[in-house]
Design an enzyme around this catalytic site. Structure first.
Site, PDB file in Angstrom:
ATOM      1  N   ALA A 269       0.722  -1.171   0.059  1.00 36.76           N
ATOM      2  CA  ALA A 269      -0.046   0.116  -0.007  1.00 36.76           C
ATOM      3  C   ALA A 269       0.987   1.077  -0.208  1.00 36.76           C
ATOM      4  O   ALA A 269       1.992   1.221   0.418  1.00 36.76           O
ATOM      5  CB  ALA A 269      -0.901  -0.151   1.246  1.00 36.76           C
ATOM      6  N   PRO A 270       0.657   2.426  -0.602  1.00 32.74           N
ATOM      7  CA  PRO A 270      -0.912   2.494  -1.106  1.00 32.74           C
ATOM      8  C   PRO A 270      -0.955   2.009  -2.710  1.00 32.74           C
ATOM      9  O   PRO A 270      -1.888   2.246  -3.432  1.00 32.74           O
ATOM     10  CB  PRO A 270      -0.965   4.125  -1.362  1.00 32.74           C
ATOM     11  CG  PRO A 270       0.561   4.608  -1.428  1.00 32.74           C
ATOM     12  CD  PRO A 270       1.450   3.598  -0.761  1.00 32.74           C
ATOM     13  N   GLY A 271       0.358   1.271  -3.173  1.00 34.44           N
ATOM     14  CA  GLY A 271      -0.230   0.641  -4.493  1.00 34.44           C
ATOM     15  C   GLY A 271       0.693   1.206  -5.649  1.00 34.44           C
ATOM     16  O   GLY A 271       0.357   0.614  -6.931  1.00 34.44           O
ATOM     17  N   GLY A 272       1.551   2.221  -5.424  1.00 38.17           N
ATOM     18  CA  GLY A 272       2.185   2.668  -6.622  1.00 38.17           C
ATOM     19  C   GLY A 272       2.935   1.495  -7.418  1.00 38.17           C
ATOM     20  O   GLY A 272       2.885   1.337  -8.467  1.00 38.17           O
ATOM     21  N   LYS A 273       3.838   0.695  -6.621  1.00 40.32           N
ATOM     22  CA  LYS A 273       4.747  -0.008  -7.377  1.00 40.32           C
ATOM     23  C   LYS A 273       3.921  -1.222  -7.997  1.00 40.32           C
ATOM     24  O   LYS A 273       4.114  -1.974  -8.853  1.00 40.32           O
ATOM     25  CB  LYS A 273       5.792  -0.555  -6.421  1.00 40.32           C
ATOM     26  CG  LYS A 273       6.719   1.010  -6.195  1.00 40.32           C
ATOM     27  CD  LYS A 273       8.088   0.244  -5.557  1.00 40.32           C
ATOM     28  CE  LYS A 273       8.496   1.417  -4.863  1.00 40.32           C
ATOM     29  NZ  LYS A 273       7.928   2.318  -3.834  1.00 40.32           N
ATOM     30  N   CYS A 389      12.970   4.023   0.944  1.00 38.26           N
ATOM     31  CA  CYS A 389      13.311   5.458   0.547  1.00 38.26           C
ATOM     32  C   CYS A 389      14.027   5.799   1.544  1.00 38.26           C
ATOM     33  O   CYS A 389      13.709   6.868   2.028  1.00 38.26           O
ATOM     34  CB  CYS A 389      11.989   6.023   0.180  1.00 38.26           C
ATOM     35  SG  CYS A 389      10.546   5.756   1.436  1.00 38.26           S
TER      36      CYS A 389
HETATM   37  C1  LIG Z   1       7.121   2.101   1.667  1.00 39.40           C
HETATM   38  S1  LIG Z   1       5.602   1.702   1.935  1.00 39.40           S
HETATM   39  C2  LIG Z   1       5.201   0.850   0.640  1.00 39.40           C
HETATM   40  C3  LIG Z   1       4.979   1.779  -0.380  1.00 39.40           C
HETATM   41  C4  LIG Z   1       4.203   0.740  -1.631  1.00 39.40           C
HETATM   42  N1  LIG Z   1       5.117  -0.282  -2.062  1.00 39.40           N
HETATM   43  C5  LIG Z   1       4.077   1.526  -3.027  1.00 39.40           C
HETATM   44  O1  LIG Z   1       4.747   1.727  -3.908  1.00 39.40           O
HETATM   45  O2  LIG Z   1       3.045   2.270  -2.941  1.00 39.40           O
HETATM   46  C6  LIG Z   1       5.776   0.779   3.230  1.00 39.40           C
HETATM   47  C7  LIG Z   1       4.349  -0.031   3.513  1.00 39.40           C
HETATM   48  O3  LIG Z   1       4.714  -1.085   4.437  1.00 39.40           O
HETATM   49  C8  LIG Z   1       3.672  -1.435   5.332  1.00 39.40           C
HETATM   50  N2  LIG Z   1       3.729  -2.114   6.651  1.00 39.40           N
HETATM   51  C9  LIG Z   1       4.238  -1.728   7.627  1.00 39.40           C
HETATM   52  N3  LIG Z   1       4.661  -2.803   8.514  1.00 39.40           N
HETATM   53  C10 LIG Z   1       4.264  -3.962   7.493  1.00 39.40           C
HETATM   54  C11 LIG Z   1       4.143  -5.302   8.203  1.00 39.40           C
HETATM   55  N4  LIG Z   1       4.693  -5.778   9.115  1.00 39.40           N
HETATM   56  N5  LIG Z   1       3.911  -5.979   7.058  1.00 39.40           N
HETATM   57  C12 LIG Z   1       3.193  -5.488   5.830  1.00 39.40           C
HETATM   58  N6  LIG Z   1       3.137  -4.244   5.556  1.00 39.40           N
HETATM   59  C13 LIG Z   1       3.860  -3.635   6.548  1.00 39.40           C
HETATM   60  C14 LIG Z   1       2.962   0.108   5.648  1.00 39.40           C
HETATM   61  O4  LIG Z   1       1.517  -0.199   5.855  1.00 39.40           O
HETATM   62  C15 LIG Z   1       3.434   0.990   4.123  1.00 39.40           C
HETATM   63  O5  LIG Z   1       2.187   0.848   3.444  1.00 39.40           O
END
Ligand SMILES: C[S@@+](CC[C@H](N)C(=O)[O-])C[C@H]1O[C@@H](n2cnc3c(N)ncnc32)[C@H](O)[C@@H]1O
Length: 447
Positions: A269-273, A389
């Protein structure tokens, strides 16, 4: 007696005072209560007049971007520190100093509206203090600015621990890195190549009077000359484009799933990649998008719907795949791990106030545990892309090196790239390089 600004009818509101008061509340919520900028800003924007919203947003972002410098200036200007009960006034002073020191607001406007904002904050007692402090900034500006040059905190507008870490980790680039964090980030789009070509979309933008240029490293990226609301973007509602920094657009081509392969996006989430992976590789067998945060997964669902893409969406923890994994392995895994976000400070200036030095080791430990928990889900011969990031080696190559040392069937899958710099493992992009966000990528393969 209530003071009236020149030219203002007695009793008429001073334009912009409400925006300044709201920005002060936002700044205080972030620096004192540890709230995120977006979480603090949203209710304030809802509560003020629509015409005040852009100014409130600008003052909130800008004041937090320069907060360490502005607090340093405030400390020098105040004869004695403000009491703990006057934190709203402290935040308002920072908002006032931001206008004078960085924004170029005409001093008479900045001072009169910021003084008036004291009343909006029900801190009438502070009008004279705010007035005097801001006027003193104007008076002593040349010597204050010269003094600020000699103080790293004031000059680079970062907390001391971040400056030390940047100097330690990037002895040659630390100043450029910190300065890039203080710059405004560009608005970059990802063109959906299933729907149109980048050239056609650039022409569409030009026809709409929107100037933009193709990105260098992503073949589907377009950077706008100036940010604008997505509602104005041609084709946004029909899924022709999405907002995504160029550095984030590098993930999908690195992972490059083949037709029929099963793909796991473990922190999706939020799903860009995830959306980019599906746009770039429409023939994947299945994409499972997992995230621990239900509310953020809602945003992923609506992004997929806007782009007419399909994925299986699952709430769950990357640390505990046994609670959601059906036992069928994946040929590709993306672990876009939760991190300090120190590569995206220019977009999220509140990171400067919210992060603590102790967060970095805690995050690194969690990231290492995520790698360990997800590795058994990867098929032999499969690839896992680890990304953050962050700019800190602890969260990046050091985490991956430690994982590789402990995992005999894991090795690094090298890749060549014209972006970033080679790390001992993976590649690091520093914020501002090629106008991109700071990102780290390492590609691993299972034997
Ligand atoms: C860097 S963001 C991901 C961005 C996403 N890949 C994108 O491109 O839109 C990291 C994500 O890890 C999630 N997160 C945090 N702890 C987590 C866990 N234990 N298991 C799965 N997701 C987790 C957060 O809710 C957050 O959405």
């Amino acid at each position: 007696m209530r003071r009236i600004a020149p030219g203002r009818a007695r009793g008429a509101p001073i334009m912009g005072a409400a925006a300044r008061a709201a920005a002060a509340r936002v700044v205080r919520a972030v620096i004192d209560r540890g709230r995120s900028l977006e979480a603090a800003l949203t209710p304030e924007l809802g509560a003020i007049a629509a015409e005040d919203a852009p100014l409130c947003r600008e003052l909130s972002f800008g004041t937090l971007r320069f907060e360490p410098r502005l607090a340093w200036l405030a400390e020098r200007l105040l004869r004695q520190p403000l009491p703990a009960s006057a934190r709203d006034v402290h935040a308002l002073l920072l908002v006032g100093l931001y206008q004078l020191d960085q924004l170029g607001t005409p001093p008479h406007v900045a001072v009169s509206t910021t003084v008036e904002a004291c009343r909006h904050l029900r801190q009438n007692w502070a009008c004279a203090l705010v007035n005097g402090t801001l006027r003193n900034f104007e008076r002593y500006q040349p010597s204050l600015r010269a003094e600020a040059e000699a103080s790293p905190v004031a000059r680079f507008a970062h907390p001391p621990w971040m400056i030390q870490a940047a100097r330690r980790d990037y002895p040659h680039e630390w100043q450029a890195l910190l300065e890039a964090n203080n710059a405004r980030a560009p608005m970059t789009l990802r063109v959906n190549l299933r729907a149109t070509s980048r050239e056609l979309y650039l022409r569409r933008l030009a026809a709409a009077g929107i100037s933009a240029a193709a990105t260098v490293h992503s073949r589907c990226g377009v950077t706008l000359a100036a940010p604008l609301a997505v509602s104005i973007l041609p084709g946004f509602d029909d899924g022709q484009v999405s907002v995504q920094d160029e550095a984030a657009q590098l993930a999908a081509p690195l992972l490059a799933p083949l037709p029929g392969q099963r793909v796991l996006d473990a922190c999706a989430a939020p799903g860009g990649k995830a959306a980019h992976l599906l746009e770039a590789s429409p023939q994947v067998g299945e994409l499972l998008a997992v995230d621990a945060d239900d509310r953020r997964l809602e945003r992923l669902r609506s992004t997929l719907a806007r782009l007419s893409l399909n994925a299986r969406v699952q709430t769950g923890s990357a640390l505990q795949p046994q609670s959601w994994w059906d036992g069928r392995s994946f040929e590709r895994i993306l672990l876009d791990a939760p991190c300090s976000a120190t590569g995206v400070i220019r977009r999220h200036p509140d990171i400067k106030a919210l992060r603590r030095p102790s967060d970095i080791q805690a995050l690194a430990s969690m990231q290492g545990r995520m790698l360990g928990a997800l590795w058994p889900l990867l098929a032999r011969g499969g690839k896992l892309l680890y990304s953050t990031c962050s700019v800190f080696p602890e969260e990046n190559h050091l985490t991956v090196q430690e994982f590789l040392a402990a995992t005999p069937d894991a090795t690094e899958a090298g890749f060549t790239a014209a972006w970033g710099r080679a790390s001992p493992v993976g590649r690091q992009i520093l914020p501002g390089e090629g106008n991109m966000d700071g990102f780290f990528y390492a590609l691993l393969v299972k034997h």
